[in-house]
Design a protein around this motif. Structure first.
Motif, short mmCIF file in Angstrom:
data_model
loop_
_atom_site.label_atom_id
_atom_site.label_comp_id
_atom_site.label_asym_id
_atom_site.label_seq_id
_atom_site.Cartn_x
_atom_site.Cartn_y
_atom_site.Cartn_z
N UNK A 19 0.82 -1.21 0.00
CA UNK A 19 0.00 0.00 0.00
C UNK A 19 0.86 1.26 0.00
N UNK A 20 1.90 1.26 0.83
CA UNK A 20 2.74 2.44 0.98
C UNK A 20 3.55 2.74 -0.27
N UNK A 21 4.12 1.71 -0.87
CA UNK A 21 5.07 1.91 -1.96
C UNK A 21 4.40 2.02 -3.33
N UNK A 22 3.34 1.25 -3.54
CA UNK A 22 2.72 1.22 -4.87
C UNK A 22 1.33 1.84 -4.92
N UNK A 23 0.49 1.50 -3.95
CA UNK A 23 -0.91 1.90 -4.04
C UNK A 23 -1.10 3.41 -3.83
N UNK A 24 -0.49 3.96 -2.78
CA UNK A 24 -0.66 5.39 -2.50
C UNK A 24 -0.12 6.25 -3.65
N UNK A 25 1.12 6.03 -4.14
CA UNK A 25 1.57 6.85 -5.29
C UNK A 25 0.70 6.69 -6.52
N UNK A 26 0.16 5.48 -6.72
CA UNK A 26 -0.69 5.27 -7.89
C UNK A 26 -2.02 5.98 -7.80
N UNK A 27 -2.55 6.09 -6.59
CA UNK A 27 -3.85 6.73 -6.40
C UNK A 27 -3.75 8.22 -6.11
N UNK A 35 0.33 17.52 -2.89
CA UNK A 35 1.23 17.30 -1.76
C UNK A 35 1.69 15.85 -1.69
N UNK A 36 0.77 14.92 -1.86
CA UNK A 36 1.13 13.51 -1.80
C UNK A 36 2.06 13.14 -2.94
N UNK A 37 1.75 13.62 -4.14
CA UNK A 37 2.60 13.32 -5.29
C UNK A 37 4.00 13.87 -5.12
N UNK A 38 4.11 15.02 -4.47
CA UNK A 38 5.40 15.69 -4.35
C UNK A 38 6.21 15.19 -3.15
N UNK A 39 5.55 14.96 -2.02
CA UNK A 39 6.28 14.71 -0.78
C UNK A 39 6.14 13.29 -0.22
N UNK A 40 5.30 12.46 -0.79
CA UNK A 40 5.20 11.08 -0.28
C UNK A 40 6.56 10.42 -0.45
#
Length: 292
Positions: free
Chosen positions: A221-229, A240-245
């Protein structure tokens, strides 16, 4: 001489001599108290090296680096001739050839998580902490061993992906890079270091979660799912998520084109490194406080 004196000087009983302990027995008296960091390091190295999943993870990571680099380079090379002029300006040969990092970060994170979560599952963590009661020493030894495997694997993955991907781009007639070109070594070496950080991220997650299944789910979830969504999130939150995750920011180290809306390679890598340091600190605190 009186009768009492004669009785007093009667035969005395000898006390049995205390058996002398040899050096081997003395050293066996307290193995836990005499366990050094070198002993912990050796034990963790043997444990992780002999895990069947370790070999599979390393092989899958290396194959993914070269294989996805070749496929991505070949596909992007075929599409390059059909791109608009604006798209050609943003074409990134580095990121194209290093697509394997997307999968490699997950596999090495899983390796780090299994380095400790598998011990909780099999309950061998009890014997580990009995032999080495200093939990900080155990966790540091695990981190060093994970690094010893993840870092060279990561470097070989990025190097193989770069060479295979650039060769595919060249054969397709698209722009390509050589190792001596600007940004190439930064992407290869920085990408390998980023993959090593992913392994430590997995170790921190496994230490805090302790369940193999839950650790795998969390890392996925942390490595693939969150950046994908992230792009589908509302407004500012998506930006913010796209830039700083951390995985998204750290992955900028393998890119050549600078997107104004995203972090530069080294600042992004610093965000990932800082996140890993914080999570390892929390993991150490949790490891010390919880019962095995």
């Amino acid at each position: 001489m009186s009768q009492s004196t004669v009785e007093t000087r009667g035969p005395r009983l000898k006390r049995p001599a205390k058996p002398r302990r040899g050096r081997g027995e003395a050293s066996a008296a307290g193995p836990a108290s005499r366990a050094t960091f070198g002993h912990s390091l050796r034990a963790e190295w043997i444990r992780l090296r002999t895990m069947r999943s370790t070999l599979y993870v390393v092989l899958v990571t290396l194959v993914a680096g070269a294989g996805l680099g070749t496929l991505s380079g070949s596909s992007a090379g075929d599409e390059y001739a059909l791109m608009s002029a604006a798209d050609k300006l943003t074409f990134d040969p580095l990121a194209t050839s290093l697509k394997g990092v997307i999968l490699a970060q997950l596999t090495l994170a899983l390796l780090g998580g299994l380095a400790i979560a598998s011990e909780y599952g099999s309950r061998t963590i009890v014997s580990t902490l009995t032999a080495v009661p200093r939990r900080g020493r155990v966790l540091v030894a695990k981190a060093v061993v994970v690094l010893a495997i993840a870092l060279p694997t990561g470097l070989l993955t990025t190097l193989g992906g770069f060479l295979a991907g650039q060769a595919a781009l060249e054969s397709s007639g698209a722009p390509y890079l050589a190792l001596g070109d600007a940004g190439a070594w930064r992407a290869v070496l920085g990408g390998g270091a980023y993959l090593a950080l992913a392994g430590l991220l997995g170790l921190a997650a496994g230490t805090m979660i302790r369940s193999t299944t839950a650790t795998v789910t969390t890392l996925f979830t942390t490595i693939l799912l969150v950046p994908g969504l992230a792009p589908s999130l509302p407004g500012v939150l998506a930006d913010r998520v796209t830039k700083y995750w951390p995985p998204s920011a750290g992955g900028r180290i393998v890119t050549g084109y600078h997107d104004p809306g995203l972090l530069n390679p080294w600042p992004g890598f610093t965000v990932m490194a800082g996140c890993v340091v914080i999570l390892l600190t929390v993991a150490l605190f949790t490891f010390r406080r919880r019962d095995a």
